[in-house]
Design an enzyme around this catalytic site. Structure first.
Site, PDB file in Angstrom:
ATOM      1  CE  LYS A 190      -3.987   0.869   0.559  1.00  0.00           C
ATOM      2  NZ  LYS A 190      -4.957   1.315  -0.488  1.00  0.00           N
ATOM      3  CG  ASP A 246      -3.332 -13.490   7.870  1.00  0.00           C
ATOM      4  OD1 ASP A 246      -3.325 -14.736   7.880  1.00  0.00           O
ATOM      5  OD2 ASP A 246      -4.174 -12.807   8.488  1.00  0.00           O
ATOM      6  CG  ASP A 250      -7.349 -17.141   5.072  1.00  0.00           C
ATOM      7  OD1 ASP A 250      -6.297 -17.809   5.157  1.00  0.00           O
ATOM      8  OD2 ASP A 250      -8.228 -17.128   5.954  1.00  0.00           O
TER       9      ASP A 250
HETATM   10  C1  IPM Z   1      -2.200 -17.946   9.477  1.00  0.00           C
HETATM   11  C2  IPM Z   1      -3.112 -17.674  10.638  1.00  0.00           C
HETATM   12  C3  IPM Z   1      -2.305 -17.013  11.747  1.00  0.00           C
HETATM   13  C4  IPM Z   1      -1.791 -15.691  11.205  1.00  0.00           C
HETATM   14  C5  IPM Z   1      -3.079 -16.802  13.055  1.00  0.00           C
HETATM   15  C6  IPM Z   1      -3.646 -18.090  13.579  1.00  0.00           C
HETATM   16  C7  IPM Z   1      -2.236 -16.127  14.089  1.00  0.00           C
HETATM   17  O1  IPM Z   1      -4.190 -16.890  10.219  1.00  0.00           O
HETATM   18  O2  IPM Z   1      -1.222 -18.704   9.662  1.00  0.00           O
HETATM   19  O3  IPM Z   1      -2.456 -17.429   8.386  1.00  0.00           O
HETATM   20  O4  IPM Z   1      -2.495 -14.679  11.232  1.00  0.00           O
HETATM   21  O5  IPM Z   1      -0.642 -15.676  10.759  1.00  0.00           O
HETATM   22 MG    MG Z   2      -4.262 -16.513   8.145  1.00  0.00          MG
END
Ligand code: IPM
Ligand code: MG
Length: 368
Positions: A190, A246, A250
């Protein structure tokens, strides 16, 4: 003969123990491994009052590799900053072992195309890798609470950015090897808002000339989130700081239709043991029911064999066996397409819903 590799196993919480013991069965079908099972996460809080003890951290540092299930659960959910949280174990391991590079490959299995929430023509051809910086940024900056105010700080220095950028470029090169296609790195930041992102962009830009054979682009994180769902197949390697990595990993994971399919590797400097774990969480709601999807942990074990133990052939055998079980129609409930799922474009046999044990047996059979 070489000694059997020493693997510290951290089953953790929720479905962690089930999927890790299934993974040990798969590994045992491939070769000789010594396991040292330890507590980390909520189970360690219950036993020792902290999510990660020094003793377990030391055992991990001394191992050849660390295999992790999942940590956390409602039992240990708290907003009280003075209470221990299971995630602290994970963060403590990453920092304590110096695991600064997190690799999260996303390759939808052909048999699972129908399970993705995106149309098949959109995700078809997707094969990307998220390289996430794992030991810096807002996760490890100074944070605090003063009454009704709170703060977190994001800090990076050039050396942290330089080394993760090189991991991304090297990975892009390796992935393209022998394919005839040109590798590409997309760096996410960003830089229009954050000072750490401006430094990020500058330092990554200094690494670019060392890889003239690799295409390169900068992309703002919000735009990257949008492009990931609109044209995922155009990405090759994405490199991002701890927080953006992170979130985007996802999002990228969901392209496959199930978070239950994605493995990860967390690596440090040469000679440091790596940590290998599925991207999904501990799914406490289905723990103990025998229906957890063990495939992401199998694929994490494959990454362990390839990146941690120098056993690439065995790694490929696991990956092929997982594909085979899916091609044969086996599905844990999280993967089973409901009646609304469109028919897949590739020919696949009818789906059979199975539990953890049947899926494990099928993968082991497919190994041979
Ligand atoms: C990941 C998880 C972790 C993170 C959490 C559980 C602390 O979301 O490994 O992506 O945020 O890194
Ligand atoms: Mg994560």
């Amino acid at each position: 003969m070489k000694d059997a590799p020493e693997i510290v196993v951290l089953p953790g919480d929720g479905i962690g123990p089930e999927i890790v013991s299934a993974t040990r069965e798969v590994l045992d079908a491939l070769g000789d491994f010594n396991y040292d099972e330890r507590l980390m996460g909520g189970c360690s809080i219950d036993a020792d009052g902290v999510a990660l003890t020094d003793e377990v951290l030391d055992a991990c540092k001394a191992a050849d590799a660390v295999l992790l299930g999942a940590v956390g659960g409602p039992k240990w959910d708290t907003t009280n900053p003075d209470e221990p949280r299971p995630e602290q174990g994970l963060l403590g391991l990453r920092k304590g072992m110096g695991l600064y590079a997190n690799l999260r490959p996303v390759r939808p299995s052909p048999a699972l195309m129908g399970a993705s929430p995106l149309r098949e023509d959109r995700i078809s051809g997707t094969d990307l890798l998220v390289v996430r910086e794992l030991t810096g940024g807002i996760y490890f900056g100074k944070s605090g609470r003063e009454g009704d105010a709170a703060f977190d700080t994001c800090e990076y220095d050039a050396s942290e950015i330089d080394r993760i950028a090189r991991v991304a470029f090297d990975a892009a090169r390796r992935r393209a090897e022998g394919s005839g296609r040109k590798p590409k790195v997309t760096s996410v930041d960003k830089a229009n808002v954050m000072e750490t992102s401006r430094l990020w962009r500058e330092v990554v830009g200094r690494v670019v000339p060392d890889y003239p054979d690799v295409d390169f682009e900068n992309m703002l994180a919000d735009n990257a989130a949008m492009q990931l769902v609109s044209r995922p197949a155009d990405f090759d390697v994405l490199v991002a700081d701890n927080l953006f990595g992170d979130i985007l990993s996802d999002e990228a994971a969901m392209l496959t239709g199930s978070l239950g399919m994605l493995p990860s590797a967390s690596l440090g400097a040469d000679g440091t043991p790596g940590l290998f774990e599925p991207v999904h969480g501990s799914a406490p709601d289905i723990a103990g029911n025998g229906i957890a999807n063990p495939l992401a942990t199998f694929l994490s074990a494959a990454m362990m064999l390839r990146h941690g133990l120098g056993m690439p052939d065995e790694a490929a055998r696991i990956e092929e066996a997982v594909d085979k079980a899916l091609e044969d129609g086996l599905r844990t409930p999280d993967l089973a397409g409901g009646p609304a799922a469109p028919p897949p474009m590739v020919d696949v046999p009818p789906e059979v819903e199975v539990g953890t044990a049947e899926m494990t047996a099928a993968v082991i059979e497919a190994l041979n």
